[in-house]
Design an enzyme around this catalytic site. Sequence first.
Site, PDB file in Angstrom:
ATOM      1  N   PRO A   1       0.841  -1.204   0.000  1.00  0.00           N
ATOM      2  CA  PRO A   1       0.000   0.000   0.000  1.00  0.00           C
ATOM      3  C   PRO A   1       0.871   1.247   0.000  1.00  0.00           C
ATOM      4  O   PRO A   1       1.932   1.271   0.636  1.00  0.00           O
ATOM      5  CB  PRO A   1      -0.798  -0.113   1.304  1.00  0.00           C
ATOM      6  CG  PRO A   1      -0.669  -1.532   1.728  1.00  0.00           C
ATOM      7  CD  PRO A   1       0.640  -2.017   1.202  1.00  0.00           C
ATOM      8  N   LYS A   2       0.421   2.268  -0.727  1.00  0.00           N
ATOM      9  CA  LYS A   2       1.143   3.535  -0.767  1.00  0.00           C
ATOM     10  C   LYS A   2       0.480   4.504   0.207  1.00  0.00           C
ATOM     11  O   LYS A   2      -0.607   5.005  -0.042  1.00  0.00           O
ATOM     12  CB  LYS A   2       1.148   4.116  -2.182  1.00  0.00           C
ATOM     13  CG  LYS A   2       2.011   5.360  -2.310  1.00  0.00           C
ATOM     14  CD  LYS A   2       2.014   5.878  -3.733  1.00  0.00           C
ATOM     15  CE  LYS A   2       2.997   7.035  -3.873  1.00  0.00           C
ATOM     16  NZ  LYS A   2       2.745   8.101  -2.898  1.00  0.00           N
ATOM     17  N   PHE A   3       1.155   4.760   1.325  1.00  0.00           N
ATOM     18  CA  PHE A   3       0.595   5.636   2.346  1.00  0.00           C
ATOM     19  C   PHE A   3       0.718   7.103   1.929  1.00  0.00           C
ATOM     20  O   PHE A   3       1.655   7.480   1.234  1.00  0.00           O
ATOM     21  CB  PHE A   3       1.317   5.408   3.679  1.00  0.00           C
ATOM     22  CG  PHE A   3       0.887   4.150   4.379  1.00  0.00           C
ATOM     23  CD1 PHE A   3       0.038   4.212   5.466  1.00  0.00           C
ATOM     24  CD2 PHE A   3       1.318   2.914   3.933  1.00  0.00           C
ATOM     25  CE1 PHE A   3      -0.369   3.053   6.105  1.00  0.00           C
ATOM     26  CE2 PHE A   3       0.912   1.745   4.568  1.00  0.00           C
ATOM     27  CZ  PHE A   3       0.068   1.811   5.656  1.00  0.00           C
TER      28      PHE A   3
ATOM     29  N   GLU B   1      -3.386   5.806  -0.820  1.00  0.00           N
ATOM     30  CA  GLU B   1      -3.600   6.426  -2.128  1.00  0.00           C
ATOM     31  C   GLU B   1      -3.244   5.534  -3.313  1.00  0.00           C
ATOM     32  O   GLU B   1      -3.322   5.971  -4.452  1.00  0.00           O
ATOM     33  CB  GLU B   1      -2.832   7.738  -2.234  1.00  0.00           C
ATOM     34  CG  GLU B   1      -1.329   7.604  -2.127  1.00  0.00           C
ATOM     35  CD  GLU B   1      -0.638   8.935  -2.385  1.00  0.00           C
ATOM     36  OE1 GLU B   1      -1.328   9.939  -2.618  1.00  0.00           O
ATOM     37  OE2 GLU B   1       0.596   8.951  -2.376  1.00  0.00           O
TER      38      GLU B   1
END
Length: 294
Positions: A22-24, A168
């Site tokens: 996941p792209k924080f 995101e």
Amino acid sequence: MQVALAAAVRTLPRGAGLAYEPKFDGHRLVVVRSETDVTLQARSGRIVTSAFPDLAAAALQLPAGTVLDGEVVVWQAGRTDFALVQRRAAATAARAAVLAQSLPASYAAFDVLELAGLDLRTRPYERRRALLVDLLLPLGPPLQPVPMTTDPELAALWYETLPASGIEGLVVKRLDQGYPAGRRGWQKLRHTDVRDAAVVGHTGTPRRPLALVLVLPVGDETPLVSSPLTAALRAEVAAELAARGASSSPTATITAIGLGEVPFHPLDPPLTAEVRHTSTRHPPPEVLRLRTDL
């Protein structure tokens, strides 16, 4: 410490030997644990240790000679809040101590670059990931490894469902890949139509920038002048320019629709900004924020 970067893609990469994270939505942060203390470095190279005393204190638990790469985030009402991370990053040292209590930061680590003084950047990602998990899981929050999967179907599910938590998009890495410092060796799939643009200059003064000169990732690479910056963005850009020792005298001009010839200050190397823009026949691009993450 030069950080690895990611190239944007429009569809989810699939195939053997890929890892998905996941792209924080936060600020990129390198954690350096030396023999005596902890240093926190932003993507720009600026030292921001004083802004995040809670993370610096937590990182003292790491063994000496450890370097981590990751994202600092602030959770609010069950989701990450980028505006609160910006507030933390911009705080004075005195204010930062107060905010550390009311808006505690978390560190989503996605790589270990050095461990016990050993440089791991040439090791495969799969090995670095195992070392990262072994290092951080016993410590617990606020230092945590980001989730990872090699299952593209689970990654696709994350992509569809995690935006509600402030995630995101996804970052995709090869399992056999070394750490691509200073290069766009990873891939990112973002859950938005907003684009990243190169910031090649600014109007106004370094202390009070008014707009940014941008090159969009689509079109003929003709520079465009953004719409006026918000007060928060002016302060953020001014801080980046001060860190670079930017000149106060414009040295170039650009033709802007409705404005004619506009003097501006070139930037080399460029910064990166997140912008909202449809085409050159519509209003100028709106700068949403500087990109100090991927």
